[in-house]
Every structure is written in structure tokens, then in C-alpha cells.
Design a protein around this motif. Sequence first.
Motif, PDB file in Angstrom:
ATOM      1  N   ILE A  75      90.772  64.095   6.315  1.00 41.88           N
ATOM      2  CA  ILE A  75      91.768  64.797   7.127  1.00 41.88           C
ATOM      3  C   ILE A  75      91.157  65.237   8.458  1.00 41.88           C
ATOM      4  CG2 ILE A  75      93.217  65.530   5.207  1.00 41.88           C
ATOM      5  CD1 ILE A  75      91.831  68.243   5.241  1.00 41.88           C
ATOM      6  N   TRP A  76      91.943  65.028   9.520  1.00 47.05           N
ATOM      7  CA  TRP A  76      91.547  65.425  10.868  1.00 47.05           C
ATOM      8  C   TRP A  76      92.560  66.407  11.433  1.00 47.05           C
ATOM      9  CZ3 TRP A  76      90.030  60.640  14.364  1.00 47.05           C
ATOM     10  CH2 TRP A  76      88.879  60.038  13.860  1.00 47.05           C
ATOM     11  N   ASP A  77      92.065  67.366  12.188  1.00 39.15           N
ATOM     12  CA  ASP A  77      92.946  68.259  12.943  1.00 39.15           C
ATOM     13  C   ASP A  77      92.092  69.037  13.928  1.00 39.15           C
ATOM     14  OD1 ASP A  77      94.994  70.360  13.653  1.00 39.15           O
ATOM     15  OD2 ASP A  77      96.075  69.369  12.033  1.00 39.15           O
ATOM     16  N   ILE A  78      92.725  69.525  14.978  1.00 42.89           N
ATOM     17  CA  ILE A  78      92.030  70.383  15.940  1.00 42.89           C
ATOM     18  C   ILE A  78      92.045  71.828  15.469  1.00 42.89           C
ATOM     19  CG2 ILE A  78      94.057  70.894  17.382  1.00 42.89           C
ATOM     20  CD1 ILE A  78      92.192  70.549  19.832  1.00 42.89           C
ATOM     21  N   ASN A  79      92.986  72.139  14.562  1.00 45.78           N
ATOM     22  CA  ASN A  79      93.159  73.488  14.017  1.00 45.78           C
ATOM     23  C   ASN A  79      92.239  73.668  12.809  1.00 45.78           C
ATOM     24  OD1 ASN A  79      93.988  75.863  12.834  1.00 45.78           O
ATOM     25  ND2 ASN A  79      96.144  75.288  12.647  1.00 45.78           N
ATOM     26  N   VAL A  80      91.110  74.319  13.004  1.00 42.28           N
ATOM     27  CA  VAL A  80      90.108  74.451  11.945  1.00 42.28           C
ATOM     28  C   VAL A  80      90.640  75.253  10.767  1.00 42.28           C
ATOM     29  CG1 VAL A  80      87.829  75.356  11.365  1.00 42.28           C
ATOM     30  CG2 VAL A  80      88.188  74.217  13.565  1.00 42.28           C
ATOM     31  N   LYS A  81      91.360  76.343  11.043  1.00 39.96           N
ATOM     32  CA  LYS A  81      91.898  77.164   9.959  1.00 39.96           C
ATOM     33  C   LYS A  81      92.877  76.356   9.106  1.00 39.96           C
ATOM     34  CE  LYS A  81      94.115  81.652   9.101  1.00 39.96           C
ATOM     35  NZ  LYS A  81      95.240  81.164   8.274  1.00 39.96           N
ATOM     36  N   GLY A  82      93.776  75.630   9.772  1.00 39.60           N
ATOM     37  CA  GLY A  82      94.724  74.809   9.032  1.00 39.60           C
ATOM     38  C   GLY A  82      94.030  73.707   8.247  1.00 39.60           C
ATOM     39  N   LEU A  83      92.998  73.159   8.826  1.00 42.69           N
ATOM     40  CA  LEU A  83      92.211  72.108   8.178  1.00 42.69           C
ATOM     41  C   LEU A  83      91.574  72.640   6.897  1.00 42.69           C
ATOM     42  CD1 LEU A  83      91.594  69.150   9.007  1.00 42.69           C
ATOM     43  CD2 LEU A  83      89.467  69.986  10.025  1.00 42.69           C
ATOM     44  N   GLU A  84      91.010  73.835   6.986  1.00 45.97           N
ATOM     45  CA  GLU A  84      90.374  74.454   5.819  1.00 45.97           C
ATOM     46  C   GLU A  84      91.394  74.734   4.722  1.00 45.97           C
ATOM     47  OE1 GLU A  84      88.557  77.837   7.582  1.00 45.97           O
ATOM     48  OE2 GLU A  84      86.748  76.752   8.226  1.00 45.97           O
ATOM     49  N   GLU A  85      92.588  75.147   5.116  1.00 42.26           N
ATOM     50  CA  GLU A  85      93.641  75.425   4.130  1.00 42.26           C
ATOM     51  C   GLU A  85      94.063  74.150   3.413  1.00 42.26           C
ATOM     52  OE1 GLU A  85      96.639  77.241   6.494  1.00 42.26           O
ATOM     53  OE2 GLU A  85      95.670  79.211   6.545  1.00 42.26           O
ATOM     54  N   THR A  86      94.246  73.074   4.171  1.00 45.01           N
ATOM     55  CA  THR A  86      94.628  71.796   3.559  1.00 45.01           C
ATOM     56  C   THR A  86      93.522  71.293   2.640  1.00 45.01           C
ATOM     57  OG1 THR A  86      95.951  71.225   5.511  1.00 45.01           O
ATOM     58  CG2 THR A  86      95.374  69.431   4.018  1.00 45.01           C
ATOM     59  N   HIS A  87      92.284  71.435   3.098  1.00 46.81           N
ATOM     60  CA  HIS A  87      91.125  71.027   2.292  1.00 46.81           C
ATOM     61  C   HIS A  87      91.149  71.728   0.937  1.00 46.81           C
ATOM     62  CE1 HIS A  87      86.823  69.531   2.163  1.00 46.81           C
ATOM     63  NE2 HIS A  87      86.846  70.380   1.147  1.00 46.81           N
ATOM     64  N   LYS A  88      91.392  73.031   0.954  1.00 46.49           N
ATOM     65  CA  LYS A  88      91.420  73.807  -0.296  1.00 46.49           C
ATOM     66  C   LYS A  88      92.583  73.373  -1.190  1.00 46.49           C
ATOM     67  CE  LYS A  88      91.470  78.528  -2.102  1.00 46.49           C
ATOM     68  NZ  LYS A  88      92.497  78.217  -3.118  1.00 46.49           N
ATOM     69  N   MET A  89      93.738  73.127  -0.583  1.00 43.56           N
ATOM     70  CA  MET A  89      94.906  72.706  -1.363  1.00 43.56           C
ATOM     71  C   MET A  89      94.636  71.388  -2.083  1.00 43.56           C
ATOM     72  SD  MET A  89      98.034  73.544   1.250  1.00 43.56           S
ATOM     73  CE  MET A  89      98.440  75.213   1.746  1.00 43.56           C
ATOM     74  N   ILE A  90      93.967  70.484  -1.405  1.00 45.04           N
ATOM     75  CA  ILE A  90      93.659  69.193  -2.019  1.00 45.04           C
ATOM     76  C   ILE A  90      92.636  69.359  -3.135  1.00 45.04           C
ATOM     77  CG2 ILE A  90      92.627  66.919  -1.606  1.00 45.04           C
ATOM     78  CD1 ILE A  90      93.886  67.012   1.196  1.00 45.04           C
ATOM     79  N   LYS A  91      91.642  70.194  -2.905  1.00 43.04           N
ATOM     80  CA  LYS A  91      90.655  70.476  -3.948  1.00 43.04           C
ATOM     81  C   LYS A  91      91.312  71.108  -5.168  1.00 43.04           C
ATOM     82  CE  LYS A  91      86.505  69.265  -2.520  1.00 43.04           C
ATOM     83  NZ  LYS A  91      85.676  68.314  -3.313  1.00 43.04           N
ATOM     84  N   ASP A  92      92.294  71.984  -4.926  1.00 44.29           N
ATOM     85  CA  ASP A  92      92.975  72.690  -6.016  1.00 44.29           C
ATOM     86  C   ASP A  92      93.762  71.744  -6.918  1.00 44.29           C
ATOM     87  OD1 ASP A  92      91.954  75.084  -5.167  1.00 44.29           O
ATOM     88  OD2 ASP A  92      93.778  75.762  -4.154  1.00 44.29           O
ATOM     89  N   VAL A  93      94.186  70.588  -6.379  1.00 46.75           N
ATOM     90  CA  VAL A  93      94.909  69.614  -7.216  1.00 46.75           C
ATOM     91  C   VAL A  93      93.970  68.534  -7.745  1.00 46.75           C
ATOM     92  CG1 VAL A  93      97.088  70.006  -6.017  1.00 46.75           C
ATOM     93  CG2 VAL A  93      95.593  68.153  -5.236  1.00 46.75           C
ATOM     94  N   GLY A  94      92.675  68.766  -7.569  1.00 47.09           N
ATOM     95  CA  GLY A  94      91.686  67.842  -8.106  1.00 47.09           C
ATOM     96  C   GLY A  94      91.419  66.624  -7.254  1.00 47.09           C
ATOM     97  N   GLY A  95      91.803  66.688  -5.970  1.00 46.65           N
ATOM     98  CA  GLY A  95      91.640  65.541  -5.093  1.00 46.65           C
ATOM     99  C   GLY A  95      90.277  65.467  -4.432  1.00 46.65           C
ATOM    100  N   ILE A  96      89.954  64.305  -3.908  1.00 50.64           N
ATOM    101  CA  ILE A  96      88.724  64.086  -3.150  1.00 50.64           C
ATOM    102  C   ILE A  96      89.085  64.169  -1.678  1.00 50.64           C
ATOM    103  CG2 ILE A  96      86.870  62.466  -2.610  1.00 50.64           C
ATOM    104  CD1 ILE A  96      87.298  61.240  -5.393  1.00 50.64           C
ATOM    105  N   VAL A  97      88.420  65.041  -0.922  1.00 50.57           N
ATOM    106  CA  VAL A  97      88.799  65.246   0.474  1.00 50.57           C
ATOM    107  C   VAL A  97      87.575  65.509   1.332  1.00 50.57           C
ATOM    108  CG1 VAL A  97      89.225  67.720   0.033  1.00 50.57           C
ATOM    109  CG2 VAL A  97      90.261  66.604   2.036  1.00 50.57           C
ATOM    110  N   HIS A  98      87.618  64.985   2.539  1.00 58.14           N
ATOM    111  CA  HIS A  98      86.597  65.236   3.564  1.00 58.14           C
ATOM    112  C   HIS A  98      87.344  65.642   4.823  1.00 58.14           C
ATOM    113  CE1 HIS A  98      83.427  63.136   1.176  1.00 58.14           C
ATOM    114  NE2 HIS A  98      84.480  62.459   0.740  1.00 58.14           N
ATOM    115  N   SER A  99      86.965  66.744   5.419  1.00 57.87           N
ATOM    116  CA  SER A  99      87.701  67.245   6.588  1.00 57.87           C
ATOM    117  C   SER A  99      86.813  67.278   7.824  1.00 57.87           C
ATOM    118  CB  SER A  99      88.274  68.635   6.315  1.00 57.87           C
ATOM    119  OG  SER A  99      87.272  69.532   5.896  1.00 57.87           O
ATOM    120  N   TYR A 100      87.427  66.978   8.986  1.00 60.00           N
ATOM    121  CA  TYR A 100      86.709  66.921  10.250  1.00 60.00           C
ATOM    122  C   TYR A 100      87.588  67.489  11.365  1.00 60.00           C
ATOM    123  CZ  TYR A 100      83.815  63.491   7.783  1.00 60.00           C
ATOM    124  OH  TYR A 100      83.006  62.855   6.865  1.00 60.00           O
ATOM    125  N   LYS A 101      87.020  68.345  12.161  1.00 60.41           N
ATOM    126  CA  LYS A 101      87.713  68.805  13.360  1.00 60.41           C
ATOM    127  C   LYS A 101      87.648  67.688  14.402  1.00 60.41           C
ATOM    128  CE  LYS A 101      87.536  72.285  17.056  1.00 60.41           C
ATOM    129  NZ  LYS A 101      87.359  71.326  18.163  1.00 60.41           N
TER     130      LYS A 101
END
Length: 309
Positions: A75-101
Motif C-alpha cells: 500500500i502507498w499513500d502520502i498520508n502516513v497516519k492513514g497508511l498506518e491505519e490501513t496497515h493495521k486493519m489488514i494485519k487484523d484480518v490476517g493479511g500480508i501487507v507492506h506499506s510505503y509513504k
Amino acid sequence: MAEFSRIFKGIVGIISLLLFAVFEIVRAILLIFVPASYEPVKTVAGEIVLVTGAGSGLGRQLAIRLAKKQAKVVIWDINVKGLEETHKMIKDVGGIVHSYKCDLTNREEIYQVAEKVKKDVGDVTILVNNAGVVSGYFVLDTPDHLIQRTFDVNSLALFWTAKAFMPKMIENNRGHVVTIASMAGQMACPKLCDYSASKYAAYGFDEGLRLDLEAKGITGVKTTVICPMFIAQTGMFDDVVTRSRRLSVDEVADRTILGILREDIVVMIPTSLRLTFWLKWLVPWSVVSKLMIGLVPDAVPKPGSHMKY
């Protein structure tokens, strides 16, 4: 003799094209009556899927759904806070995720972050260009830097991400490029001149890219363009004044995922809006103008309040 041969080949070519067109039209009509549950779909399990603008709205929902289907999500976004929230949501459903600003207005940064993704995660096999931004002013009231930003994010970034990730797709003859355009890229609205123009460009990008691939005989790399009407709950058109139904994020996300799995070429949401494409060319401009201004009296009641992706 040479002239006769040229004319003969031309006639044969036209007849062949007409026969092919009739076959494809009949096939398309027959497919309308095939229930969606019977249509072939692919799996995204194990695919490396990059979603831009995933820090909120549609991008977030697409990333979560893809992760639930066992894709490795970047996942990419310029919004770091939003990126972190999405990252956590994906982790919470057991997904594999890598996030980058990543700032999609910066071509060099796109290339740099893309290289980091390749090193950290691997080669992206499905690219979802979702990020979008809107200014929300009448064109002569729109500051130059906002017009530039609209095209940088909504149009030019499509080229930079494609150039970063598609060479490996083409080398492997396997991949999928998904472009989130808009119905505003089919018919413009007041206060959305730069946005509509950028989405027309996005639609043209997808079509041109698909033709490039077909001309080179690359059959394993697919493209899909998504054209939704106004989506609520994304922060871009939450207060739009329109006589049409606003779409929910979930509705558009579900239809987009289905389009990816079926490798649809064009997805218009809702489907009934396909009629507007033909209407535009069949009736006088005065009718089109009256229709669009009446349908969308004010696309952005609070100009400048939705400039994000």
C-alpha cells in the motif's frame, strides 16, 4: 496488377474485420445472459498487489479485500497516519501487507519507492492505480498549482507506476494493470474541469496501454479501467449535490474486485450509466449540458476541501 492486388487485399481486410466484428458483437450479447456466478474468475492468492492511495476510502477497502483473498498487499499513500491505519486493519484480518509513504506528484520518488518495493517484497503482478485528487473550483478560479497537482496524481502518476512495474510483467507475460478513472472521465461536470480532464486522460491511458500490449502480442498482461459515479465516504465528494444516487465505498470496492477477478476491460458503476456514453454522441450539446447541470447542480459545494488522495 499491383494496384489490383492492393485493392483486393483492402477489400479482404474490410470483410474480415466486419465478420470478426459480427462474431464479437454476438458473443458479447450472449455473455449478457450468462449469470455472473458462471463467469470464469481468477485467483489473486499469492499475487503481489500494489494499491496507491490506500490510506483511506476506496483504496483502503480494495487493499483489505485483496488481503482477505490471500494476496500480498503493498500500500502507498502520502498520508502516513492513514497508511498506518490501513496497515493495521489488514494485519487484523490476517493479511500480508507492506506499506510505503509515496508522493505521487514526484516522479523520482515513485521510481525510488518502486525499487524499494521490488527489493523488499518482489515484483508487483497486479497494479491498482487508485489514488486521486480533486480541486473543486470553476476552471478560471483554480490556482495553477492545483491543476498541476490534479494531473500529476490522476494522470501522470499512471505512466510512472506503469513504467516502474510493467517491464517485469511483460517479461513474464503475466500481470494486470487496474486504473480507477471516473464517470467524470466520460462526461464532465461544472467545477470539475481539471478533475474530469485528468480522468479522461486516465481512461485514455488504459485504452492506449491495452492497445500497446495487443499490438506487441502480449496476451498475459491485462488492463481494466473502473469508472464509478460519485462515491460517498471517500472525503472527495461527501457533500456533492446530485440528483443521482451516490455510491457506497463498499459497493464500488466489491464491483472493482469482481472486475479484477474477471479481467473485465471496462467497469462502469452503476452499469446503467453506460447509456450516457452513447447519449453524449446522439443528442445535441444543449441537451447534454442541460442534463449534466441538472443532474449535478454542485459537485463540490465546499471548494478546496477535498484535495487529498
